[in-house]
Scaffold this motif. Structure first.
Motif, mmCIF file in Angstrom:
data_model
loop_
_atom_site.group_PDB
_atom_site.id
_atom_site.type_symbol
_atom_site.label_atom_id
_atom_site.label_comp_id
_atom_site.label_asym_id
_atom_site.label_seq_id
_atom_site.Cartn_x
_atom_site.Cartn_y
_atom_site.Cartn_z
ATOM 1 N N SER A 1 0.749 4.006 -3.018
ATOM 2 C CA SER A 1 0.449 5.429 -2.782
ATOM 3 C C SER A 1 1.615 6.302 -3.234
ATOM 4 C CB SER A 1 0.123 5.681 -1.310
ATOM 5 O OG SER A 1 1.212 5.345 -0.506
ATOM 6 N N SER B 1 0.836 -1.205 0.000
ATOM 7 C CA SER B 1 0.000 0.000 0.000
ATOM 8 C C SER B 1 0.869 1.253 0.000
ATOM 9 C CB SER B 1 -0.943 0.003 1.200
ATOM 10 O OG SER B 1 -0.229 0.125 2.394
ATOM 11 N N GLY C 1 -4.449 8.279 -0.424
ATOM 12 C CA GLY C 1 -5.035 7.528 0.694
ATOM 13 C C GLY C 1 -5.952 6.419 0.216
#
Lengths: 141, 83
Positions: free
Chosen positions: A86, A82, A120
């Motif tokens: 991002s 993740s 996010g």
């Protein structure tokens, strides 16, 4: 299916649904009211916030042990994925306009919260997908 | 680390130890049932402490539970050179 998988599924479903609805709304609004006002349709991404209620909706797993070394490994890898995703999103959002518009162009500062939000959402989505894939394929190979 | 050459006898040992269920074994070694399923199917290689816990639960040495079947296994070389 354990609690982490259920929460991940909720995130994947809500974020996907929010993205699809936002895209449809954006396309419709673009033809009806034009580009600047059509951006307001991205507010539909707020639907993705429902995913945040996952920990409240899904109770703790039954059994003496609910979290072990494999879960920890899966969680750590998902967090890395993740973060990477991002970082890529922020990198792309910063660099693509630079190459298209040129170094002398300028953009509105109101884009910054949107970039933060996009990063996010991308992080949450990637985290959830990584969790689901690892549990399905048996992490720790 | 790849576990392509690691085989385990957890399932067999579980049945040899009084038809122990996956949940019972999981509770004994302190992991979830999902992890036992992943180990048995060869999809997850446990940590060394967990491997020792499993071996201790079955009352056998760790080599009886997990075996490395790679070509670069030094034991294979020794066995090949022995007359």
């Amino acid at each position: 299916m354990n609690r982490a998988q259920k929460i991940a599924w909720l995130f994947v479903i809500t974020i996907s649904l929010a993205a699809v609805i936002s895209c449809i709304a954006f396309i419709v609004a673009y033809f009806m009211v034009g580009m600047p006002k059509a951006l307001a349709s991205l507010g539909f991404m707020g639907i993705a916030g429902i995913g945040g209620f996952g920990p409240l909706i899904f109770g703790k797993d039954k059994g003496n042990v609910t979290f072990d070394e494999r879960d920890k490994q899966i969680k750590r890898r998902a967090a890395l994925a993740s973060f990477g995703a991002s970082y890529m999103v922020v990198g792309a959002v910063c660099m693509i306009p630079f190459f298209i518009l040129g170094p002398k162009a300028s953009i509105s500062i109101t884009w910054l919260p949107s970039i933060f939000g996009a990063a996010g959402i991308c992080a949450f989505f990637t985290h959830s997908v990584a969790i689901l894939i690892q549990y399905r394929e048996g992490a720790g190979r | 680390m790849s576990n392509e050459h690691i085989i385990n006898h957890v399932r067999k040992l579980r049945f040899e130890n009084g038809q122990m269920t996956q949940q019972q074994l999981a509770d004994r070694v302190g992991v979830t049932r999902q992890t036992i399923i992943a180990i048995e199917s060869g999809k997850y290689s446990p940590s060394l402490p967990l491997a020792f816990k499993l071996a201790r639960t079955f009352g056998v040495p760790i080599e009886k539970v997990f075996q490395y079947e790679g070509d670069d296994n030094p034991l294979h070389e020794i066995l090949k050179t022995e007359p």
